[in-house]
Design an enzyme around this catalytic site. Structure first.
Site, PDB file in Angstrom:
ATOM      1  N   ASP A  50       0.813  -1.218   0.000  1.00 53.05           N
ATOM      2  CA  ASP A  50       0.000   0.000   0.000  1.00 53.05           C
ATOM      3  C   ASP A  50       0.847   1.269   0.000  1.00 53.05           C
ATOM      4  O   ASP A  50       0.317   2.377  -0.040  1.00 53.05           O
ATOM      5  CB  ASP A  50      -0.953   0.011   1.207  1.00 53.05           C
ATOM      6  CG  ASP A  50      -0.229  -0.185   2.542  1.00 53.05           C
ATOM      7  OD1 ASP A  50       0.992   0.080   2.612  1.00 53.05           O
ATOM      8  OD2 ASP A  50      -0.886  -0.610   3.516  1.00 53.05           O
ATOM      9  N   ASP A 185      20.875  -3.766  -1.949  1.00 53.36           N
ATOM     10  CA  ASP A 185      19.966  -2.642  -2.203  1.00 53.36           C
ATOM     11  C   ASP A 185      19.824  -1.750  -0.975  1.00 53.36           C
ATOM     12  O   ASP A 185      19.191  -0.692  -1.044  1.00 53.36           O
ATOM     13  CB  ASP A 185      18.586  -3.142  -2.659  1.00 53.36           C
ATOM     14  CG  ASP A 185      17.968  -4.134  -1.690  1.00 53.36           C
ATOM     15  OD1 ASP A 185      18.508  -5.253  -1.591  1.00 53.36           O
ATOM     16  OD2 ASP A 185      16.970  -3.809  -1.037  1.00 53.36           O
TER      17      ASP A 185
END
Length: 438
Positions: A50, A185
């Protein structure tokens, strides 16, 4: 967009599913900062998420960013935290226990958000022209001291990242900080501490410390962080290989081989400074043994990592000799009693005094150096949890108070002492769990 090796395995294309870039800001010092909102909603990389963040994780990132900066560790910064009544559904420990939490947004800053994974993704997809363009852009904008027209500029670029990453991890180790998710990352090209998730500062000294409940195998435990740094830098080397000729590729191997020495040198320099020795740019095997014995004593006695060094800063060596014989003399010290009762401690202390004498360091100098090097206050998980609970109740005085304490970690603070922030962790602290869910 970026890619990344997550828990040693290539995860393919990734991207921040919660952070949205607002733009760049140049302050009055001429410093350029990239501004991001973390938790403000969906991004192109949210996938099934979300795009929101919860109070729990946002408070932790907000406080830790500023705490690390105050400790002198390269880090991204946090400018503001906004909480909301918007509901967010989360399974915090991925165990099916779904709960409704409140949303929050952090405004965070960094000179750049490029990661090792930003280059990996281009090399993996064989986008060599784009890789070269991005590396040149980073060199021009963030490594201006490297000659952008130098045929060996990529090597110089790699050398800088290797050296700075080694130093950053040595600084992590020196304060007991464990990142929790050291994927490529999550490793900054600028060697900044980024992406504060399931991190933790050690309470008792435990080389096996793993703050992240999702790290079942302890891949990113405290003692492995230097090795993980090497792994990530090797992945960066591989990503840069298409930009190098045969000779440069061999030189890149040599640069990476130097990582361990750089780390070890910085590690020893910092830890010796934590014991009052300054200006020691070289060290001997005896120095290594001297430090290793103290750490072993701390491990055996489960001594608090932060307060061991801090209490050694605050007690005079003369009083420490008395304390060995009678630990009731100075009740303000709560870490030292078990430490001094270890069978090795008195011999270690005698060696310590001899080394200080050989280095011509007075007692006043020793204590002064150590008090400026060893923090009294760190962001322990139980402190963060207490702030989270108050923030969830809309009590924002607590986060301001703790922020003020953490941004002055070496200075005695009456409020912090009254709250026990430099005292023994409460019994419930050991039951706290931290996960990647945010």
């Amino acid at each position: 967009m970026y890619g990344g090796h997550q828990f040693s395995h290539w995860a393919g294309q990734l991207g921040d599913g919660r952070a949205i870039m607002l733009g760049e800001y140049v302050n009055h010092l001429g410093e350029r900062w990239e501004l991001q909102l973390k938790g403000s909603g969906k991004t192109p990389y949210s996938r099934r998420g979300d795009g929101k963040a919860v109070i729990r994780s946002s408070v932790r990132e907000f406080l830790c960013s500023e705490a690390m900066f105050a400790l002198g560790i390269p880090t991204t910064r946090a400018a503001s935290l906004v909480v909301s009544d918007d509901p967010v559904i989360r399974d915090q420990f991925y165990n099916g226990n779904i709960k409704k939490e409140r949303a929050a947004v952090v405004l965070r800053l960094a000179p750049s958000w490029f990661r090792i994974g930003s280059l990996e993704i281009l090399a993996t997809h064989n986008e060599i022209d784009n890789l070269r363009s991005l590396v040149d852009f980073i060199i021009v904008n963030y490594f201006p001291f490297i000659n952008a027209s130098d045929p060996d500029r990529v090597l110089a670029f790699y050398q800088e990242i290797v050296e700075k990453t080694a130093r950053m991890i040595a600084l992590w180790q020196s304060v007991g900080f464990t990142h929790g998710v050291c994927n490529t990352d999550n490793f900054s090209i600028l060697s900044l501490t980024i992406d504060y998730g399931p991190f933790g500062f050690m309470d008792n000294y435990d080389p096996q410390f793993v703050p992240n409940t999702s790290d079942d195998e302890g891949l990113y435990k405290y003692e492995r962080q230097p090795d993980v740094g090497w792994f990530n830098l090797n992945k960066l080397r591989i990503a840069l290989l298409p930009l190098m000729n045969k000779k440069q590729k061999k030189q890149a191997d040599i640069i990476l081989d130097g990582y361990s020495g750089i780390f070890k040198s910085k590690y020893m320099e910092i830890f010796l400074k934590k014991l009052g020795f300054v200006g020691m740019t070289t060290y001997t095997e005896d120095d290594e043994q001297f430090l290793a014995v103290l750490l072993k004593i701390m491990e055996d006695t489960k001594a608090d990592f932060t307060m061991t060094f801090r209490e050694l800063s605050e007690i005079s060596l003369k009083d420490l000799n008395k304390y060995i014989k009678d630990t009731s003399l100075f009740p303000e010290y709560w870490t030292l009693p078990d430490l001094v009762n270890h069978s090795w401690f008195e011999s270690w202390l005698n060696l310590y005094k001899q080394k200080l004498e050989d280095a011509n360091i007075s007692e006043i100098q020793r204590q002064s150096i150590m008090k400026k090097t060893n923090p009294r206050y760190i962001l322990r998980n139980w402190i963060a949890q207490a702030v989270i609970e108050q923030t969830q109740k809309n009590n924002f005085e607590d986060i301001h108070s703790v922020l003020n304490i953490l941004t002055n970690p070496f200075t005695y603070n009456k409020v912090a002492e009254q709250r026990g922030l430099a005292g023994p962790p409460p019994d419930w602290a050991g039951k706290l769990r931290v996960s990647c869910s945010s």
